[in-house]
Design a protein around this motif. Structure first.
Motif, mmCIF file in Angstrom:
data_model
loop_
_atom_site.group_PDB
_atom_site.id
_atom_site.type_symbol
_atom_site.label_atom_id
_atom_site.label_comp_id
_atom_site.label_asym_id
_atom_site.label_seq_id
_atom_site.Cartn_x
_atom_site.Cartn_y
_atom_site.Cartn_z
ATOM 1 N N GLN A 1 13.154 23.994 48.798
ATOM 2 C CA GLN A 1 11.299 23.303 49.250
ATOM 3 C C GLN A 1 12.037 21.854 49.823
ATOM 4 O OE1 GLN A 1 10.187 21.487 45.398
ATOM 5 N NE2 GLN A 1 8.463 21.021 46.756
ATOM 6 N N VAL A 2 12.038 21.648 50.420
ATOM 7 C CA VAL A 2 11.897 20.058 51.198
ATOM 8 C C VAL A 2 10.721 18.867 51.305
ATOM 9 C CG1 VAL A 2 12.922 18.307 53.452
ATOM 10 C CG2 VAL A 2 13.221 20.777 53.432
ATOM 11 N N LEU A 3 10.669 17.599 50.363
ATOM 12 C CA LEU A 3 9.393 16.857 49.958
ATOM 13 C C LEU A 3 10.847 15.938 50.391
ATOM 14 C CD1 LEU A 3 7.659 16.420 47.975
ATOM 15 C CD2 LEU A 3 9.339 15.643 46.024
ATOM 16 N N TRP A 4 9.333 15.421 50.943
ATOM 17 C CA TRP A 4 8.941 13.708 51.785
ATOM 18 C C TRP A 4 8.204 12.162 50.361
ATOM 19 C CZ3 TRP A 4 5.854 9.788 53.512
ATOM 20 C CH2 TRP A 4 6.465 8.492 53.914
ATOM 21 N N GLN A 5 8.698 11.858 50.079
ATOM 22 C CA GLN A 5 8.283 11.235 49.455
ATOM 23 C C GLN A 5 8.137 9.491 49.001
ATOM 24 O OE1 GLN A 5 8.273 10.609 44.713
ATOM 25 N NE2 GLN A 5 7.764 12.788 45.141
ATOM 26 N N ALA A 6 6.529 8.891 48.978
ATOM 27 C CA ALA A 6 6.596 7.171 48.816
ATOM 28 C C ALA A 6 6.144 7.006 48.421
ATOM 29 C CB ALA A 6 6.373 6.962 50.969
ATOM 30 N N SER A 7 6.572 7.067 47.466
ATOM 31 C CA SER A 7 5.467 6.703 45.542
ATOM 32 C C SER A 7 5.359 5.374 45.213
ATOM 33 C CB SER A 7 5.752 7.797 44.724
ATOM 34 O OG SER A 7 7.015 7.907 44.366
ATOM 35 N N PRO A 8 4.173 4.766 44.955
ATOM 36 C CA PRO A 8 4.497 3.498 44.074
ATOM 37 C C PRO A 8 4.980 3.714 42.641
ATOM 38 C CG PRO A 8 2.369 4.654 42.950
ATOM 39 C CD PRO A 8 3.536 5.273 44.452
ATOM 40 N N GLN A 9 6.627 2.709 42.628
ATOM 41 C CA GLN A 9 6.607 2.151 41.177
ATOM 42 C C GLN A 9 5.938 1.108 40.679
ATOM 43 O OE1 GLN A 9 10.761 0.914 40.269
ATOM 44 N NE2 GLN A 9 10.654 2.347 38.670
ATOM 45 N N LEU A 10 4.591 1.011 39.698
ATOM 46 C CA LEU A 10 3.776 0.249 39.779
ATOM 47 C C LEU A 10 4.563 -0.915 38.415
ATOM 48 C CD1 LEU A 10 0.301 1.417 40.365
ATOM 49 C CD2 LEU A 10 2.159 -0.581 41.924
ATOM 50 N N LEU B 1 2.560 -6.293 38.745
ATOM 51 C CA LEU B 1 3.789 -7.016 38.533
ATOM 52 C C LEU B 1 4.515 -6.027 40.365
ATOM 53 C CD1 LEU B 1 5.050 -9.302 38.245
ATOM 54 C CD2 LEU B 1 7.164 -8.057 36.924
ATOM 55 N N PHE B 2 3.360 -6.334 41.333
ATOM 56 C CA PHE B 2 3.993 -6.178 42.510
ATOM 57 C C PHE B 2 3.689 -6.141 43.670
ATOM 58 C CE2 PHE B 2 3.678 -2.397 45.888
ATOM 59 C CZ PHE B 2 4.347 -0.931 45.723
ATOM 60 N N SER B 3 4.593 -6.104 44.621
ATOM 61 C CA SER B 3 4.543 -6.783 45.603
ATOM 62 C C SER B 3 4.585 -5.787 47.350
ATOM 63 C CB SER B 3 6.066 -7.693 46.300
ATOM 64 O OG SER B 3 6.607 -8.908 45.065
ATOM 65 N N PRO B 4 3.840 -6.839 48.467
ATOM 66 C CA PRO B 4 3.512 -5.688 48.682
ATOM 67 C C PRO B 4 5.134 -5.188 50.528
ATOM 68 C CG PRO B 4 2.034 -7.190 49.303
ATOM 69 C CD PRO B 4 3.083 -7.940 48.288
ATOM 70 N N GLY B 5 5.887 -6.065 50.235
ATOM 71 C CA GLY B 5 7.063 -5.142 50.688
ATOM 72 C C GLY B 5 7.836 -4.931 49.892
ATOM 73 N N ASP B 6 7.457 -3.927 48.143
ATOM 74 C CA ASP B 6 8.319 -3.206 47.732
ATOM 75 C C ASP B 6 8.132 -1.185 48.003
ATOM 76 O OD1 ASP B 6 8.922 -5.407 46.030
ATOM 77 O OD2 ASP B 6 7.253 -4.917 44.233
ATOM 78 N N PHE B 7 9.146 -0.599 47.735
ATOM 79 C CA PHE B 7 8.989 0.320 48.152
ATOM 80 C C PHE B 7 10.106 1.853 47.233
ATOM 81 C CE2 PHE B 7 12.743 -1.488 50.161
ATOM 82 C CZ PHE B 7 13.612 0.044 50.210
ATOM 83 N N SER B 8 9.381 2.587 47.004
ATOM 84 C CA SER B 8 9.770 3.479 46.398
ATOM 85 C C SER B 8 10.274 4.742 46.797
ATOM 86 C CB SER B 8 9.456 3.389 44.889
ATOM 87 O OG SER B 8 10.634 4.408 44.582
ATOM 88 N N ASN B 9 10.967 5.290 47.972
ATOM 89 C CA ASN B 9 11.031 6.383 48.614
ATOM 90 C C ASN B 9 12.486 7.290 47.953
ATOM 91 O OD1 ASN B 9 9.458 4.838 50.243
ATOM 92 N ND2 ASN B 9 10.842 4.514 50.976
ATOM 93 N N ALA B 10 11.932 8.912 48.587
ATOM 94 C CA ALA B 10 13.094 9.510 48.267
ATOM 95 C C ALA B 10 12.962 10.702 49.099
ATOM 96 C CB ALA B 10 12.833 10.712 46.855
ATOM 97 N N VAL B 11 14.219 11.655 49.418
ATOM 98 C CA VAL B 11 14.177 12.752 49.965
ATOM 99 C C VAL B 11 14.309 13.565 49.322
ATOM 100 C CG1 VAL B 11 14.403 14.055 52.136
ATOM 101 C CG2 VAL B 11 13.716 11.881 52.376
ATOM 102 N N LEU B 12 14.252 14.812 48.872
ATOM 103 C CA LEU B 12 14.563 15.762 48.381
ATOM 104 C C LEU B 12 14.489 17.165 49.018
ATOM 105 C CD1 LEU B 12 13.782 17.250 44.223
ATOM 106 C CD2 LEU B 12 13.204 18.164 46.537
ATOM 107 N N THR B 13 15.994 17.936 48.631
ATOM 108 C CA THR B 13 15.928 19.439 49.111
ATOM 109 C C THR B 13 16.612 19.796 48.578
ATOM 110 O OG1 THR B 13 18.049 18.282 50.689
ATOM 111 C CG2 THR B 13 16.544 18.554 52.026
ATOM 112 N N ARG B 14 16.055 21.550 48.212
ATOM 113 C CA ARG B 14 16.756 22.366 47.109
ATOM 114 C C ARG B 14 16.606 23.794 47.715
ATOM 115 N NH1 ARG B 14 12.969 21.601 42.988
ATOM 116 N NH2 ARG B 14 14.333 19.034 42.159
#
Length: 812
Positions: free
Chosen positions: A269-278, A329-342
């Protein structure tokens, strides 16, 4: 750590795999690898692929050999392929409805693992523990076809991670030898009433899942791709939830029916994720929970308190406001990104009818980046490689049959992480205030800009961002390696025709090395090595009444499991200040002695010609836990669980479960950011009920005691059901009721009893399926606790309002 992970990962991906012979449901007969036997508990006339009943699916997710629920002396719930497909389950929150004793805390807006019996659960993939994932990567359901939720730590064969409330075992999709392709389009979320929901349609995903045999008929492959693009309910703050996800699987079966055949299974599996941490709503109070009343006013920038080192000042707490449903408590510049390979690979050899050899290899590499302007930063890399070899054999000794599993595991973990939470307080910002002119339409919660006098300056690290070293007390800034060799053995012996004894033992070795990756920048070079060992064991008695062996079983289980303490930014080894030499950092030997104890009694029944499954359990579960900043707390949980699954035919099904539990600290204390009381954060005589004491933010702890676990409800009911007409149309619902839960250790606020109701209508035909979900159908203003005691005084989460989502499937 820049080149090594890619080299090792390439090897792991080359050898990637899935659980052996998962479609067979046969644990007793190793002789004919081409023969697929239906499980003895399958309801007559109901295809296996359409069953939500756990009796229809044997699992190897607990003791390493395939067992039906009645043969399994542990409390566990199975979410089958049919249930995943019918309910459109795509996240941790969504499968909590189907297992007693589990809940999904808000987890800083990053729900990656459930809480089971009052403690966080670990995550396994086809029976192998993956990388530490608390607050990490949202689990992907693109390649999942079943889920086992086990209450309590892993058995001797699988081993135990630090989180021992339980574990989730994800079972990956199997390639099929009949060609099939399924296209799925998910749409939503639409929130009625305009405002925040008026343009929220672009919150969906698309999936292509295709499988077929190869030309020789001995192999089959499967490819599943899923993409997602979101403008969510929280788009006002710039939150996004996008991903690209590719899952591959391959299997090869031996030819003929002779023994000695080799079965190969692989997945990657290869996963790219840009997901919110709200981060939810700060300043939790009872008025906020009951009436949506929020105490306004920003904290002045008064510098740092010389006594505590924390931000000084208090909230004036004079004015109040109604908080929006999408406030966060979230600002427009906030991000939470990840790349996973398994990658995972499993080879199974059967040299005879009574012997089986299995070799399992798992490789996983994760690169995570997270930043919040308020200010939190976390950069983490995780490499995990595990190889486990198992010998399964059946034999008779002194006239009694034995089923023995023995083998060894070699696990390697490499972690490098950098964190910055020295300026993270949450409470200073006023979420009810309009954005500043320079912010535009969305408010920014920027600590360096808004509180320059109350700011700790860090050291430059990855991405040019500021972080803090281990020697400054940032336990999660660490570079470490851990070698974990282990030997295990498990024997299941039939003492009589009705009574069986299952015992397992595991000897773990731990060889750890850790250093401060910012040691050169800070001028304080902390590093240490340590070797330790631990012995874990479990034992179970199982009784199957004569004449009722296929309908009832009773069991008693006791377990002692040890695990290594890992930090919350990726599970790396922690260094702490040497009490004899403040210039030196050392690995604490106690970090290798985290003990979890489980005592459990249970019974399981197959009723109404196996259409009804009933499971009950009584348990006492205890463990010790290391806290951020030092100190240890003990947890204890006691309770009773009941689970019912009913499915007389493919058109009607229902589930019901209830958990009665008491989870609390065991003569221990715990850290709550801000001190012993949430009223510390308000000016004297102000704030909720005029109870502000003017102390400000402190690090004081309560005296040791038996405090209830914050956010944990003593009583939880879950139920679901659906009915389909002969023409393919149908409807169903899922509902959960939770009793009140304390908000902090002294119950200065609480989350009241809450009811959650979701309704869905659908059409299911041979080729087309259409589903419409009405979520939070009663439009109740419910709340979720963050889940950790550290944030008790800081944040609480609003559940989403009434909204609509749906999906369309087309099969070819």
């Amino acid at each position: 750590m820049q080149k090594t992970p890619f080299l090792l990962l390439s090897a792991a991906l080359f050898f990637g795999g899935v659980s052996d012979a998962a479609s067979s449901g046969d644990r007793a007969d190793f002789s004919d690898s081409d023969l697929v036997e239906l499980d003895r508990y399958e309801v007559a006339g109901l295809p296996l692929a359409d069953s939500i009943n756990p009796l229809a699916r044997a699992t190897d997710g607990l003791f390493g050999d395939y067992r039906s629920p009645l043969e399994t002396p542990r409390a566990a719930s199975t979410i089958t392929q049919a249930l995943l497909r019918e309910r459109g389950i795509g996240g941790v929150r969504e499968f909590m409805l189907y297992t007693p004793g589990a809940r999904a805390a808000a987890s800083f807006g990053k729900v990656t693992a459930p809480t089971v019996r009052g403690d966080v659960a670990e995550t396994f993939l086809n029976g192998q523990r993956i990388s530490y994932n608390y607050f990490g990567v949202f689990p992907s359901f693109n390649g999942i076809e079943a889920i086992d939720v086990v209450r309590g730590p892993g058995s001797a064969i699988y081993g135990s991670g630090f989180f021992t409330g339980g574990y989730v075992n994800y079972v990956t999709k199997q390639p099929q030898f009949i060609p099939e392709t399924t296209l799925t389009l998910r749409v939503g979320t639409w929130v009625p009433g305009g405002g925040a929901g008026s343009a929220s349609w672009l919150n969906g995903s698309w999936q292509v899942d295709t499988t077929a045999p190869t030309a020789d008929g001995r192999s089959a492959w499967r490819v599943s791709y899923e993409g997602k693009a979101d403008k969510t309910f929280f788009r006002r703050a710039g939150a996004r939830d996008d991903r690209q996800d590719l899952f591959l699987a391959w299997t090869r079966r031996p030819s003929g029916s002779s023994s000695g055949g080799l079965t190969l299974d692989a997945n990657a599996q290869v996963l790219w994720q840009a997901s919110p941490q709200l981060l939810g709503v700060n300043r939790p109070t009872q008025e906020l929970i009951d009436h949506g009343i929020y105490y306004s006013g920003a904290l002045p920038d008064l510098g740092l308190n010389p006594d505590t080192g924390a931000i000084a000042g208090t909230i004036n707490g004079v004015t109040t406001a109604k908080i929006r449903r999408d406030a966060t408590l979230f600002s427009p510049g906030d991000f939470s990104n990840a790349v996973l390979t398994r990658g995972q690979f499993i080879a199974t050899a059967r040299p005879s009818a009574d012997q089986k050899f299995i070799n399992r290899t798992l490789g996983e590499y994760i690169n995570r980046r997270r930043y919040h302007e308020f200010e939190y930063a976390e950069y983490a890399e995780q490499l995990t490689i595990e190889n486990r070899s198992e010998w399964h054999t059946r034999f008779a000794l002194w006239g009694r049959p034995h089923a023995l599993i023995a083998g060894g595991t070699l696990r390697y973990e490499e972690r490098e992480s950098y964190t910055n939470y020295f300026n993270e307080y949450f409470f200073q910002y006023d979420l009810s205030a309009p954005p500043k002119p320079e912010d535009g339409k969305a408010a920014r919660y920027n600590h360096p800009r808004d509180y320059p006098q109350s700011y700790w300056e860090g050291f430059r690290g990855p991405g040019g961002r500021l972080f803090f070293p281990l020697s400054y007390g940032s336990s999660e800034t660490s570079a470490s390696t851990l070698w974990n060799p282990a030997l295990f053995v498990q024997d299941d012996v039939e003492l009589t025709d009705s009574l069986a004894l299952l015992v397992g033992g595991r000897l773990d070795g731990f060889i750890a090395k850790a250093r401060d990756p910012l040691g050169e920048a800070s001028g304080i070079d902390w590093r240490d090595t340590r070797s330790e060992s631990a012995f874990s064991w479990n034992g179970s008695l199982r009784y199957r009444p004569r004449g009722l062996a296929d309908r009832a079983s009773f069991y008693a289980t006791y377990q002692r499991a040890y695990a290594v303490q890992g930090h919350v930014a990726g599970g790396g080894i922690i260094l702490k200040e040497d009490p004899d030499d403040p210039t030196r950092g050392v690995i604490d030997p106690d970090d290798f002695a985290n003990l979890s104890r489980l005592a459990e009694l249970g019974a399981k029944f197959a009723l109404r010609e196996n259409a009804l499954y009933l499971g009950v359990a009584l348990y006492d579960q205890r463990r010790s836990e290391f806290e951020l900043g030092g100190g240890r707390k003990n947890l204890k949980a006691r309770g009773a669980e009941l689970e019912l699954v009913y499915q007389p035919d493919a058109r009607l099904n229902a589930t019901f479960n209830v958990a009665l539990s008491d989870a609390r600290l065991d003569n221990s204390t715990a850290s709550q950011a801000g001190g012993t009381s949430l009223y510390n954060l308000y000016a004297k005589g102000a704030g909720p009920g005029g109870r502000g004491n003017g102390k400000g933010f402190t690090w004081e702890k309560l005296p040791p005691g038996d405090y209830r676990i914050a956010g944990h409800s003593r009583l939880v009911f879950n139920t679901s059901g659906s009915y389909q007409l002969k023409n393919g149309f149908g409807a169903g619902l899922g509902a959960s009721w939770q009793s009140e839960a304390p908000g902090n250790l002294t119950n200065e606020y609480h989350i009241p009893a809450q009811l959650f109701v979701d309704v869905f209508v659908f059409y299911r035909g041979p080729r087309w399926s259409v589903n419409l979900d009405i979520l939070n159908a009663l439009d109740r203003r419910n709340w979720a606790h963050n889940g950790g005691n550290f944030s008790n005084h800081q944040i609480v989460f609003q559940e989403l309002p009434l909204r609509f989502e749906g999906y369309v499937k087309r099969r070819f």
